[in-house]
Write an enzyme that holds these catalytic residues in place. Sequence first.
Site, short mmCIF file in Angstrom:
data_model
loop_
_atom_site.label_atom_id
_atom_site.label_comp_id
_atom_site.label_asym_id
_atom_site.label_seq_id
_atom_site.Cartn_x
_atom_site.Cartn_y
_atom_site.Cartn_z
N TYR A 232 49.66 -6.02 -21.15
CA TYR A 232 48.86 -6.80 -22.06
C TYR A 232 49.74 -7.31 -23.06
CZ TYR A 232 46.12 -8.12 -25.86
OH TYR A 232 45.90 -8.94 -26.99
N ARG B 55 52.56 -10.33 -34.73
CA ARG B 55 51.95 -9.15 -34.07
C ARG B 55 53.12 -9.32 -33.00
NH1 ARG B 55 47.03 -8.82 -29.67
NH2 ARG B 55 48.67 -9.87 -28.11
N HIS C 35 45.15 -2.28 -27.52
CA HIS C 35 44.03 -3.02 -26.63
C HIS C 35 43.15 -1.93 -25.89
CE1 HIS C 35 42.69 -6.53 -24.33
NE2 HIS C 35 42.84 -6.84 -25.46
N TRP D 25 41.15 -2.46 -20.02
CA TRP D 25 42.30 -3.40 -20.00
C TRP D 25 42.65 -3.80 -21.28
CZ3 TRP D 25 41.96 -8.51 -21.98
CH2 TRP D 25 43.33 -9.35 -22.03
N GLU E 227 37.29 -6.50 -32.41
CA GLU E 227 36.96 -7.71 -31.74
C GLU E 227 35.90 -7.64 -30.73
OE1 GLU E 227 41.07 -8.20 -30.53
OE2 GLU E 227 40.47 -8.08 -28.50
N ASP F 8 40.70 -17.84 -27.08
CA ASP F 8 39.31 -18.07 -26.78
C ASP F 8 38.27 -18.23 -27.64
OD1 ASP F 8 40.39 -15.23 -26.44
OD2 ASP F 8 38.27 -14.69 -26.28
N HIS G 163 39.38 -11.71 -35.45
CA HIS G 163 40.01 -11.96 -34.28
C HIS G 163 39.88 -13.50 -34.23
CE1 HIS G 163 39.16 -11.67 -29.36
NE2 HIS G 163 40.45 -11.83 -29.80
N GLU H 151 43.90 -13.58 -37.61
CA GLU H 151 44.66 -13.62 -36.19
C GLU H 151 44.56 -15.26 -35.94
OE1 GLU H 151 42.93 -12.25 -32.61
OE2 GLU H 151 44.84 -11.93 -31.56
N ASN I 139 34.66 -14.97 -23.36
CA ASN I 139 35.96 -15.16 -22.38
C ASN I 139 35.44 -14.46 -21.10
OD1 ASN I 139 38.20 -16.04 -21.45
ND2 ASN I 139 39.41 -14.64 -22.77
N ARG J 277 37.70 -6.23 -37.34
CA ARG J 277 38.03 -7.33 -36.62
C ARG J 277 36.84 -8.38 -36.06
NH1 ARG J 277 42.35 -9.16 -35.16
NH2 ARG J 277 42.19 -9.38 -32.83
N GLU K 24 45.90 -1.87 -33.68
CA GLU K 24 44.81 -2.58 -33.49
C GLU K 24 44.31 -1.75 -32.18
OE1 GLU K 24 45.02 -6.77 -32.87
OE2 GLU K 24 43.49 -6.95 -31.83
N ASP L 80 48.90 -4.41 -31.10
CA ASP L 80 47.70 -4.23 -30.44
C ASP L 80 47.71 -3.06 -29.10
OD1 ASP L 80 45.04 -4.55 -29.43
OD2 ASP L 80 45.05 -6.67 -29.43
O1 EZ4 Z 1 42.09 -9.70 -25.62
O2 EZ4 Z 1 40.91 -12.60 -26.96
O3 EZ4 Z 1 44.13 -9.24 -30.32
N1 EZ4 Z 1 43.92 -10.26 -29.69
C1 EZ4 Z 1 43.24 -9.85 -28.62
C2 EZ4 Z 1 42.88 -10.84 -27.13
C3 EZ4 Z 1 41.74 -10.51 -26.56
C4 EZ4 Z 1 41.25 -11.76 -25.82
C5 EZ4 Z 1 39.82 -11.45 -25.25
O4 EZ4 Z 1 39.11 -12.32 -24.74
O5 EZ4 Z 1 43.11 -8.69 -28.34
O6 EZ4 Z 1 44.15 -11.19 -26.50
CO CO Z 2 43.02 -7.40 -29.89
#
Ligand code: EZ4
Ligand code: CO
Length: 403
Positions: free
Chosen positions: A159, A147, A213, A403, A263, A317, A313, A340, A37, A284, A237, A211
């Site tokens: 996010y 989720r 993130h 991010w 992931e 994407d 994951h 997922e 991605n 993941r 996560e 998540d």
């Molecule tokens: O940020 O697939 O758990 N899922 C995630 C996704 C990822 C994107 C990154 O390309 O964290 O939203």
């Molecule tokens: Co994730």
Amino acid sequence: MNIVDAKVIVCCPGRNFVTLKLVTEDGITGLGDATLNGRELAVASYLNDHVVPLLIGRDARRIEDTWQYLYVGAYWRRGPVTMASVSAVDMALWDIKAKAAGMPLFQLLGGRSRDGVLVYGHANGQTVEDAVRAVAHYLDLGYKAVRVQSGIPGLASTYGVGRGKLFYEAAEPGTAPAESRWSTEAYLNFLPGLFERVRAEFGPDVHLLHDAHHRLTPIEAARAGKLLEPYHLLWLEDPTPAELQEGFRIIRQHTTTPIAVGEVFNSVFDCYKLIQEQLIDYIRTTVVHAGGITHLRKIASLAEMHQVRTGCHGATDMSPICIAAALHFDLAVHNFGVQEYMPHLDETERVFPHAYTFQDGYMYPGDEPGLGVDIDEGLAARYPYDPAYLPVNRRLDGTMHSW
Ligand code: EZ4
Ligand code: CO
């Protein structure tokens, strides 16, 4: 059974995908997903410039040897671009082997370990009440695991909340990434109330996931895990970035909230400490980013010995080719946990017709020989590459943050 043709197809039916298509001298085709991605063309170049020329004339039956040839043979090991390329070749070779055997791939991987693959969907909303409505919608659709992500008061964007009702699409078209702002304080103050509300509404049985993130430090993640304990998540996560595998010890010392990570991992070397020290509960790593079926099986075997389950994951994407490969893997490995799943856009579904199906919270790879997924190349050609980036993130004072 030599490979006579190898083609890299880049297309954008709603989002960008990179696909590798191999053809053998017997006319069997194999497909592999190579999508990374926001960095799609780097993988397409790696494949076109450095891998495709090595594949022509190779015996398509030698999956393990080809994997080692591309991994050990490159000298420069690991990394997402290299590993997405190796993964695509590996997926396509397993597709070919299963087609040649006349079996769906899961049969070659040992056969079914379960009836269906438990999947979780992505409920999200700008407010807590929007998120509650989104969870209700998923339950109506039959999902058993959801989720939950919500907008945070005081932050303009968060996010996991965005366009799309049944999924969260993070990449935005454009030639530079969008920027968002982040406050760990606002997030940690808000998060327990979200899950208190969702549990109160839906009761104890539905599996809830969240998540973080990669946005917390280990001690902040420990606090999040403790605060969420009353709402017994299936997992929290990516609580903290995992370059520092030791960081997960701090989280583990403080909370019984199950932890999922991986992931962005490319190989078993990104997670062997996490697994062997039982610092996580779900790994993941996914087919397209961690070395294909061949390497994912090795990660899953290590995880099985340490009571760690898989949770691949499966965001949008991952192309339908990767989702199909993941479903065969999930159906076969003993220590599968949850998969997922975000439905793709209709344009994507038309370019990649597939045999897998969703019913009542579970998915099924189907019984077609191979992966059970195809690419309509004529249609794909009508959706040329369109630059898109994942956002970047800054704290309120402007400092760059994960991010
Ligand atoms: O940020 O697939 O758990 N899922 C995630 C996704 C990822 C994107 C990154 O390309 O964290 O939203
Ligand atoms: Co994730």
